[in-house]
Motif scaffolding. Structure first.
Motif, PDB file in Angstrom:
ATOM      1  N   ARG A  74       0.628  -1.179  -0.030  1.00  0.00           N
ATOM      2  CA  ARG A  74       0.035   0.097   0.061  1.00  0.00           C
ATOM      3  C   ARG A  74       0.764   1.045   0.081  1.00  0.00           C
ATOM      4  NH1 ARG A  74      -5.026   0.753   1.538  1.00  0.00           N
ATOM      5  NH2 ARG A  74      -4.887  -1.474   2.295  1.00  0.00           N
TER       6      ARG A  74
ATOM      7  N   GLN B 119     -10.920  -2.025  -1.942  1.00  0.00           N
ATOM      8  CA  GLN B 119     -10.284  -2.836  -1.115  1.00  0.00           C
ATOM      9  C   GLN B 119      -8.772  -2.622  -0.719  1.00  0.00           C
ATOM     10  OE1 GLN B 119     -11.717  -4.824   1.319  1.00  0.00           O
ATOM     11  NE2 GLN B 119     -13.707  -4.248   0.700  1.00  0.00           N
TER      12      GLN B 119
ATOM     13  N   ASP C 181      -4.608  -3.081  -1.008  1.00  0.00           N
ATOM     14  CA  ASP C 181      -3.796  -4.156  -0.728  1.00  0.00           C
ATOM     15  C   ASP C 181      -2.753  -4.024   0.169  1.00  0.00           C
ATOM     16  OD1 ASP C 181      -2.178  -2.791  -2.318  1.00  0.00           O
ATOM     17  OD2 ASP C 181      -2.173  -3.975  -4.107  1.00  0.00           O
TER      18      ASP C 181
END
Length: 256
Positions: free
Chosen positions: A2, A165, A167
């Motif tokens: 991220r 979402q 990662d």
């Protein structure tokens, strides 16, 4: 991994992140930055004529020491506790008259154990983890987990929209370190890193004693989580000197 971009968008918003993106001391959503090459490891090495005692003193005091000083060696500390916290009636909650999520939707919060918690809005808003009750449109967001501050705003956007979402590894809001003192050290995130650090490394966590946690670049790489993820350590630097490997006793995330 991220990489949380610093979106220095103008916003009127509050609490721990209601600061200009140039702030070095506010807690908020960290960004990544371009890596800076490390200094040469050999320039400041003790000469062959230095005694063992003098060599040890030099290694501990030299802010530009060799990479061999990058950590003091493995710790024998016990397992790291993983805890969560969430907003309650004891927190200071500021109402915001704007739907923060309207400017870009919502993304899963990297600071939260609960997979339905999210972040949205500009970095200056400082929202590290947000949540809303099912069927409602009011979002509650942690902005200062250490000072127990939060914001609240009506967000039809967050209530109706899907969530990216993302990662990468989750990262704690703050951690407690075992430095050998009675109460340990607490280290929390900062929004920006514009200071110089040992060997050109980065730091996205500052500690309450003035020290800092180092990483090559990314915030999630601040933590060595061990082979089984049960025992975390960090590289803690004092006064920009060579870091020491320090055990993490407690890592705190957002969560109900």
């Amino acid at each position: 991994m991220r990489r949380i971009l610093c979106l220095c968008a103008a916003s009127s918003l509050l609490a721990l992140g209601l600061v200009a993106c140039g702030s070095d001391s506010e807690v908020g959503s960290p960004t990544t930055a371009e890596s800076t090459p490390e200094d040469s490891a050999d320039e400041d090495s003790p000469s062959d004529k230095t005694t063992d005692s003098e060599s040890n003193d030099t290694a501990s005091d030299d802010t530009d020491g060799s990479d061999e000083n990058d950590g003091s060696g493995p710790s024998t500390a016990g397992s790291t506790s993983i805890d969560t916290l969430w907003i309650d009636s004891s927190w200071s909650i500021e109402d915001v008259d704007e739907d923060l999520c309207a400017t870009g939707g919502k993304t899963r919060s990297p600071y939260a154990q609960d997979d339905d918690m999210f972040i949205c809005g500009p970095t200056a808003a400082g929202a590290e983890a947000c949540d809303m009750a099912e069927g409602e449109t009011v979002a509650m967001c942690i902005t200062d987990p250490v000072g127990h501050r939060a914001i609240r705003f009506d967000s039809p956007t967050a209530a109706e929209g899907s969530m990216d979402q993302g990662d990468g590894d989750l990262i704690p809001l703050f951690v407690l370190l075992d430095d050998g003192s009675e109460n340990g050290i607490q280290c929390a995130t900062v929004a920006h890193d514009q200071e110089k650090h040992w060997h050109g490394k980065f730091s996205w966590y500052r500690c309450d004693d003035g020290s800092e946690l180092l990483t090559d670049e990314l915030i999630e790489e601040t933590f060595d989580r061990g082979d089984d993820g049960s025992t975390w350590t960090v590289l803690r630097s004092v006064d920009t000197k060579a870091p020491e490997e320090t055990p993490v006793t407690d890592a705190v995330f957002a969560g109900n």
